[in-house]
Design an enzyme around this catalytic site. Structure first.
Site, mmCIF file in Angstrom:
data_model
loop_
_atom_site.group_PDB
_atom_site.id
_atom_site.type_symbol
_atom_site.label_atom_id
_atom_site.label_comp_id
_atom_site.label_asym_id
_atom_site.label_seq_id
_atom_site.Cartn_x
_atom_site.Cartn_y
_atom_site.Cartn_z
ATOM 1 C CD GLU A 111 -3.119 -0.633 1.970
ATOM 2 O OE1 GLU A 111 -4.257 -0.788 1.545
ATOM 3 O OE2 GLU A 111 -2.843 -0.189 3.092
ATOM 4 C CG ASP A 144 -11.409 -8.960 5.432
ATOM 5 O OD1 ASP A 144 -12.001 -9.251 6.480
ATOM 6 O OD2 ASP A 144 -10.404 -8.225 5.407
HETATM 7 N N1 SAH Z 1 -3.485 -12.274 5.677
HETATM 8 C C1 SAH Z 1 -3.357 -11.246 4.693
HETATM 9 C C2 SAH Z 1 -3.170 -9.900 5.247
HETATM 10 C C3 SAH Z 1 -3.524 -9.737 6.683
HETATM 11 S S1 SAH Z 1 -4.553 -8.485 6.855
HETATM 12 C C4 SAH Z 1 -2.312 -11.619 3.668
HETATM 13 O O1 SAH Z 1 -2.379 -12.709 3.212
HETATM 14 O O2 SAH Z 1 -1.465 -10.784 3.319
HETATM 15 C C5 SAH Z 1 -4.082 -7.741 8.306
HETATM 16 C C6 SAH Z 1 -4.081 -6.291 8.105
HETATM 17 O O3 SAH Z 1 -5.273 -5.854 7.472
HETATM 18 C C7 SAH Z 1 -3.959 -5.566 9.384
HETATM 19 O O4 SAH Z 1 -3.101 -4.489 9.155
HETATM 20 C C8 SAH Z 1 -5.405 -5.121 9.686
HETATM 21 O O5 SAH Z 1 -5.412 -3.793 10.135
HETATM 22 C C9 SAH Z 1 -6.175 -5.234 8.392
HETATM 23 N N2 SAH Z 1 -7.358 -6.098 8.357
HETATM 24 C C10 SAH Z 1 -8.017 -6.388 7.206
HETATM 25 N N3 SAH Z 1 -9.024 -7.230 7.429
HETATM 26 C C11 SAH Z 1 -9.037 -7.486 8.769
HETATM 27 C C12 SAH Z 1 -9.846 -8.341 9.592
HETATM 28 N N4 SAH Z 1 -10.814 -9.092 9.080
HETATM 29 N N5 SAH Z 1 -9.556 -8.393 10.921
HETATM 30 C C13 SAH Z 1 -8.553 -7.652 11.425
HETATM 31 N N6 SAH Z 1 -7.737 -6.857 10.681
HETATM 32 C C14 SAH Z 1 -7.974 -6.766 9.352
#
Ligand code: SAH
Length: 256
Positions: A15, A221
């Site tokens: 990002e 999501d």
């Molecule tokens: N697992 C993903 C990315 C993780 S997302 C990958 O494969 O790359 C985690 C990041 O996105 C954190 O910085 C959080 O702030 C945000 N985020 C997005 N969706 C979220 C959710 N469902 N619960 C908590 N944080 C979330």
């Protein structure tokens, strides 16, 4: 306040890449496992950094921005999981109030209260929020006119016409990926629009240092069992473009 110097944070490396392209005469400074990119956007001093995920990562990064780099405004862009029912992937949330959903020092104080601050919610700066809202609206016009992201990508993620909402955001050191987690949060805190892992920590550090801040989140999501979209592609092709597009519009509004 002296000359404006803005700290820009992102929780995902994909990002901040697009935002980095907006910065002139970039200098890289390494501190505490982070690279801080210092330079200017539209003649305004900025420091950009990839904060990594979670409250500790975000708090230590925002502290360095304030105390080492002397920034006097903080912007945070990133993704979040939807808590409010009818939110859709691609909707943009501008945080008005922030709460740490995993903070619980009962019976010493009520659930979610920040020890010694006597507060549960921390508010974004009202004036900054209004300018960010304008920037997000300007960005969404470019998005509607298909100037930002191709139709192919938008339809891959079922994004039609993203909405812009201003409201409450909850943060904590948990990735939400089940309907039970989601329901539990909304039953305890019914005004929450979305959940993420950094915002409320950044809000607390900014509040305690008297620094105006604003956090902008793109819904990536639905925070339930479907929370496993093609994340890398979404970050690069969608939310990364949202972040850099919104930041660009913001600096057009405030630039010299
Ligand atoms: N697992 C993903 C990315 C993780 S997302 C990958 O494969 O790359 C985690 C990041 O996105 C954190 O910085 C959080 O702030 C945000 N985020 C997005 N969706 C979220 C959710 N469902 N619960 C908590 N944080 C979330």
């Amino acid at each position: 306040m002296g000359e404006l110097k803005i700290g820009i944070m992102g929780a995902m490396s994909e990002e901040i890449e697009g935002i980095l392209e907006l910065i002139d005469s970039v200098e890289e400074i390494k501190i505490g496992n982070r690279i801080y990119f210092e330079g200017k956007i539209n003649e305004i001093k900025v420091v950009l950094v990839f904060s990594r995920w979670g409250k500790v990562a975000a708090s230590s990064t925002v502290s360095a921005l304030i105390h080492h780099f002397g920034v006097n405004q903080i912007l945070f862009t990133g993704v979040a999981g939807a808590i409010m029912n009818d939110l859709e992937i691609g909707d943009i949330i501008i945080g008005k109030r922030y709460i740490q959903h995993d903070l619980d020092a009962r019976p010493l104080m009520k659930q979610f209260e920040i020890p010694l601050l006597g507060k549960t919610f921390i508010e974004a700066d009202q004036q900054l929020l209004q300018t960010i809202e304008k920037a997000v609206c300007n960005f969404s016009i470019h998005l509607k006119n298909k100037q930002v992201i191709s139709d192919d990508i938008l339809s891959k993620f079922n994004i039609e016409s993203p909405r812009i909402l201003i409201g409450d955001i909850a943060s904590g050191d948990q990735f939400f990926s089940s309907i039970e987690q989601k329901n539990q949060l909304s039953s305890l805190l019914p005004t929450i629009l979305c959940v993420e892992m950094e915002g409320a920590a950044v809000a607390q550090v900014c509040f305690e240092n008297g620094i105006p801040f604003c956090i902008i989140r793109t819904i990536s999501d639905t925070a339930d069992h479907d929370a496993h979209i093609d994340f890398p592609k979404f970050l690069k092709e969608v939310s990364g473009k949202f972040s850099s597009g919104i930041i660009k519009e913001y600096f057009k509004l405030i630039g010299k």
